[in-house]
Design a protein around this motif. Sequence first.
Motif, PDB file in Angstrom:
ATOM      1  N   GLU A  38       3.631   8.224   8.085  1.00  0.00           N
ATOM      2  CA  GLU A  38       2.160   7.907   7.636  1.00  0.00           C
ATOM      3  C   GLU A  38       2.282   6.295   7.548  1.00  0.00           C
ATOM      4  O   GLU A  38       1.222   5.407   7.772  1.00  0.00           O
ATOM      5  N   ALA A  39       3.288   5.806   6.742  1.00  0.00           N
ATOM      6  CA  ALA A  39       3.559   4.441   6.564  1.00  0.00           C
ATOM      7  C   ALA A  39       3.763   3.508   7.837  1.00  0.00           C
ATOM      8  O   ALA A  39       3.168   2.490   7.991  1.00  0.00           O
TER       9      ALA A  39
ATOM     10  N   LYS B 242      -0.797  -0.074  12.971  1.00  0.00           N
ATOM     11  CA  LYS B 242      -2.372  -0.080  13.085  1.00  0.00           C
ATOM     12  C   LYS B 242      -2.584  -1.761  12.529  1.00  0.00           C
ATOM     13  O   LYS B 242      -3.448  -2.545  13.002  1.00  0.00           O
ATOM     14  N   VAL B 243      -1.688  -2.131  11.451  1.00  0.00           N
ATOM     15  CA  VAL B 243      -2.168  -3.213  10.744  1.00  0.00           C
ATOM     16  C   VAL B 243      -1.606  -4.467  11.701  1.00  0.00           C
ATOM     17  O   VAL B 243      -2.342  -5.627  12.037  1.00  0.00           O
TER      18      VAL B 243
ATOM     19  N   GLU C  48       2.824   4.507  10.738  1.00  0.00           N
ATOM     20  CA  GLU C  48       1.811   4.639  11.606  1.00  0.00           C
ATOM     21  C   GLU C  48       0.553   3.577  11.215  1.00  0.00           C
ATOM     22  O   GLU C  48       0.027   2.701  11.972  1.00  0.00           O
ATOM     23  N   ASN C  49       0.542   3.219   9.770  1.00  0.00           N
ATOM     24  CA  ASN C  49      -0.298   2.233   9.394  1.00  0.00           C
ATOM     25  C   ASN C  49       0.262   0.865   9.536  1.00  0.00           C
ATOM     26  O   ASN C  49      -0.620  -0.021   9.689  1.00  0.00           O
ATOM     27  N   ALA C  50       1.316   0.773   9.300  1.00  0.00           N
ATOM     28  CA  ALA C  50       1.914  -0.836   9.831  1.00  0.00           C
ATOM     29  C   ALA C  50       1.860  -0.997  11.301  1.00  0.00           C
ATOM     30  O   ALA C  50       1.466  -2.293  11.535  1.00  0.00           O
TER      31      ALA C  50
ATOM     32  N   THR D 255       4.808   8.537  15.762  1.00  0.00           N
ATOM     33  CA  THR D 255       6.237   8.203  15.637  1.00  0.00           C
ATOM     34  C   THR D 255       7.219   9.020  16.314  1.00  0.00           C
ATOM     35  O   THR D 255       8.445   8.491  16.453  1.00  0.00           O
TER      36      THR D 255
ATOM     37  N   VAL E  98       0.805  -1.167  -0.031  1.00  0.00           N
ATOM     38  CA  VAL E  98      -0.069  -0.028   0.091  1.00  0.00           C
ATOM     39  C   VAL E  98       0.947   1.071   0.055  1.00  0.00           C
ATOM     40  O   VAL E  98       2.007   1.058   0.630  1.00  0.00           O
TER      41      VAL E  98
ATOM     42  N   PHE F 258       1.708   5.501   0.741  1.00  0.00           N
ATOM     43  CA  PHE F 258       1.599   6.302   1.586  1.00  0.00           C
ATOM     44  C   PHE F 258       2.209   7.611   1.100  1.00  0.00           C
ATOM     45  O   PHE F 258       3.047   7.609   0.373  1.00  0.00           O
TER      46      PHE F 258
ATOM     47  N   THR G 251       5.034  12.724  13.817  1.00  0.00           N
ATOM     48  CA  THR G 251       3.661  12.443  14.460  1.00  0.00           C
ATOM     49  C   THR G 251       3.564  12.229  15.515  1.00  0.00           C
ATOM     50  O   THR G 251       4.667  11.903  16.195  1.00  0.00           O
TER      51      THR G 251
END
Length: 232
Positions: A132-133, A139-140, A135-137, A164, A125, A127, A161
Motif C-alpha cells: 500500500e505504501a 500515485k504521489v 502504490e501510494n508513492a 506491486t 503518511v 499505511f 497487489t
Amino acid sequence: MSEIHYRLEQKRHLSGSFPGPKSAALDARRKAVVAGGVASSVPVYVADADGGIITDVDGNSFIDLGSGIAVTTVGASDANVVDAVREQVGHFTHTCFMVTPYESYVAVAEELNALTPGTHEKRTVLFNSGAEAVENAVKVARLATGRDAIVAFDHAYHGRTNLTMALTAKAMPYKTNFGPFAPEIYRVPMSYPYREESDIKGEEAARRAITMIEKQIGADSVAGILIEPIQG
C-alpha cells in the motif's frame, strides 16, 4: 549495557514428532477454513515468542531466524511494547485518522521524519502494508511530476497487489498467471557484484542503469524510481 532478561529460555528444544499433534490438529482446522493461497514456511503453530526463540503449541522451542520476515524489530514480545499497547487499548483501539485524528500518529510521523536522512523538509503518511505504501508513492510521484513511467530494478520485490506485482521481478511464486499487470513499469539492472558476470563497481553499475533509463525510457518520462536498500 544493562542485562537483558527473557521470559523464555533462549534454547532450542524438540520433543516427540514434528510437527506435534496439536500443530497437526490446528493445520487440519486451518485447511477447512483458510484459503489455500495463504502459505506458511513451517508446519508448526506458535504459542509464545521471546527474544530469539519461538515456542509452538506442542512445547517445542525453535530459533527464530525469520523474525516475521524482518518486521519484528522491536522484539516478539518486548515488555516496553506490551506495556505501551496495554495502556493505549485502555483508551481506544483504533479510529480512522482521516475522520478523528490522534496525537500518536503525529508523534510517529515526527520520529520518522527525524530518522529519515537529509535536511530537507519532510512529510510522512502511515499505511497498512508495504504494498500500500509503494502504490501510494507511485500515485504521489505521478501526480507531482505529471509523468507515467516508474523504474524498478532486477531482483526487486515490492508486493502482491496488481501494481506491486508488476514492480516485482520474480515470476514464481508471485506473478505467474496473475496478469495483465499495470502498465508503464520499466526494469533496469541492479548493482549486484556477487552475481555480476563482469567486475563492475557500484558507480559503474549506477551509470549503466542511468544510461539505460535515458536511452530506453527517456528521463523526461520518468515519474519515479523505486529501489530497495536491501533487496527482497
